[in-house]
Design an enzyme around this catalytic site. Structure first.
Site, mmCIF file in Angstrom:
data_model
loop_
_atom_site.group_PDB
_atom_site.id
_atom_site.type_symbol
_atom_site.label_atom_id
_atom_site.label_comp_id
_atom_site.label_asym_id
_atom_site.label_seq_id
_atom_site.Cartn_x
_atom_site.Cartn_y
_atom_site.Cartn_z
ATOM 1 N N ASP A 93 106.114 48.080 -51.614
ATOM 2 C CA ASP A 93 104.709 47.961 -51.221
ATOM 3 C C ASP A 93 104.439 46.525 -50.780
ATOM 4 O O ASP A 93 105.356 45.707 -50.730
ATOM 5 C CB ASP A 93 103.745 48.461 -52.315
ATOM 6 C CG ASP A 93 103.418 47.422 -53.377
ATOM 7 O OD1 ASP A 93 104.120 46.392 -53.461
ATOM 8 O OD2 ASP A 93 102.446 47.643 -54.131
ATOM 9 N N ASP A 254 102.915 53.076 -61.682
ATOM 10 C CA ASP A 254 103.724 51.891 -61.957
ATOM 11 C C ASP A 254 102.869 50.927 -62.755
ATOM 12 O O ASP A 254 101.644 50.936 -62.634
ATOM 13 C CB ASP A 254 104.173 51.217 -60.650
ATOM 14 C CG ASP A 254 103.004 50.617 -59.901
ATOM 15 O OD1 ASP A 254 102.650 49.458 -60.178
ATOM 16 O OD2 ASP A 254 102.417 51.312 -59.042
#
Ligand SMILES: [Zn+2]
Length: 417
Positions: A93, A254
């Site tokens: 990301d 996460d």
């Protein structure tokens, strides 16, 4: 439910000497140090999350990678760089929290795709721009225009991201990033991302939200979510709400919190299946700024401090081996802490006694606690503190395993296999 551990280059040295507190002379950090998935079993996570901002640096300063590490990651790919075992996935990301203060994200779609493809990630999240606020009832007209803009920037970039991946015939599995400030705005973002063609959607900006607020957003999203669309929660671990999240389409998340609490939290440093314990702060004489000042000012004798520090560690280790009684270990600990910081000693005293008295490390089945004994609850230096963080993740993993997720019938077999 899949758990991704966000990488921040946290490794431990498997040959560190805890008694003399020394690294082996021939240690080569990059070669010898190990990630959590290499030192504990079962591996506490199913995937790793790597942010471009951590690797390449950002406006907030340098990344966590040296030039050589960055070069190796780009050259060898994420699988080889992290020595990922078979079956573990990698998610890239942008690390949107690192550029939260900028008006626009600092990366182009091309740059981000280059990063994902060169590093050979399995999956990648589209570029997003975090909205740092929650107003559940507010429409576009009622909120800060910057929030509206950030949501549209995120959606525009998600569209470009998908188009560019298609043009390149990329094998990367795309996740569209949804931003919002309310259940309705998140739901609208999800609907639009689905229209673009996303099957996996990452919900960003929810870290400051309370669990009931996240659930309110998920409930609204449920009204528009297609049967097969899966949701990822960026930066969230609420173990107590995981089943409710799962029921609302969340299949992965996460978070670094279990790891970071080991050394960042005030008191909840060592986790167990029943609760948390305070790690015992035994600072190094030469590494503690408060103590250093006192020594320099002549208020504390350095020799006396070193002697008390050694005696404290000796007593704690003897207590671990049941060679001395609890009171004797506590007395040695307090004698040292009186020199280091009287106020802190008072503040933590009863928590330390509880940790020592209940000996939680004795009951932990993880490799690290078996190997280290009492050292794992001693708050001191990176090698102990990171191992305690890895231990915390094994506790999280075991809790996740115990949750009874109502799995869709088709997915049940593969997930249980
Ligand atoms: Zn453990």
């Amino acid at each position: 439910m899949k758990f991704y551990f966000p990488d921040s280059q946290d490794q431990v040295s498997p040959t560190y000497d805890f008694i003399d507190e020394e690294y082996p002379t021939h240690r080569v950090r990059q070669r010898d140090d190990k990630y959590a998935h290499q030192v504990v079993h079962p591996i506490p996570y199913e995937g790793i999350l790597v942010s471009k901002a951590i690797v390449d640096g950002s406006v907030k300063g340098a990344g966590k990678y040296s030039d050589r590490q960055r070069y190796r990651l780009y050259r060898d790919g994420v699988r080889e760089f992290f020595r990922l075992p078979e079956g573990m996935s990698s998610l890239g990301d942008c690390g949107a929290f690192n550029y939260i203060d900028l008006e626009e994200p600092p990366y182009t779609v091309e740059q981000v795709i280059e990063f994902y493809e060169k590093c050979q990630f399995d999956e990648g999240v589209s570029i997003d721009h975090v909205i740092f606020g929650y107003k559940p009832e507010a429409s576009e007209r009622d909120v800060d225009p910057a929030w509206v803009k950030r949501r549209h920037i995120s959606l525009d970039l998600a569209e470009k991201f998908l188009a560019e991946l298609e043009a390149r015939r990329s094998k990367l599995q795309p996740l569209g990033a949804a931003q919002g400030w309310s259940p309705a705005s998140y739901a609208d973002s999800v609907a639009r991302l689905q229209d673009m063609g996303y099957k996996r959607i990452a919900l960003g900006g929810m870290v400051p939200l309370k669990s009931h607020e996240i659930i309110a957003c998920l409930d609204k999203i449920k009204e528009v979510r297609h049967e097969g669309t899966e949701l990822h929660l960026l930066g969230i671990t609420r173990i107590a709400s995981m089943e409710e999240f799962w029921d609302r389409g969340v299949t992965s998340f996460d978070s670094t919190s279990a790891f970071r609490q080991a050394f960042m939290d005030e008191r909840n440093n060592y986790h167990t299946d029943k609760g948390t314990y305070t790690a015992i702060r035994v600072p190094q004489v030469d590494g503690n700024p408060t103590l250093k000042r006192l020594i320099l000012a002549g208020q504390v004798s350095q020799a006396a401090a070193i002697k008390a520090e050694r005696e404290c560690l000796r007593a704690l280790r003897a207590y671990d081996k049941k060679q001395v009684k609890l009171d004797e270990a506590v007395a040695a600990l307090e004698a040292y802490l009186t020199i280091v910081d009287e106020k802190k000693k008072e503040k933590y005293s009863k928590h330390y006694r509880k940790t020592l008295d209940e000996r939680p490390w004795d009951d932990c089945p993880c490799d690290l606690c078996k190997d280290l004994g009492i050292e794992i609850v001693i708050f001191r230096g990176t090698e102990r503190n990171k191992r305690r963080g890895f231990h915390n993740m094994t506790v999280l993993e075991a809790k996740m395993r115990d949750l009874r997720f109502r799995r869709p019938a088709a997915a049940a077999d593969t997930q249980l296999a």
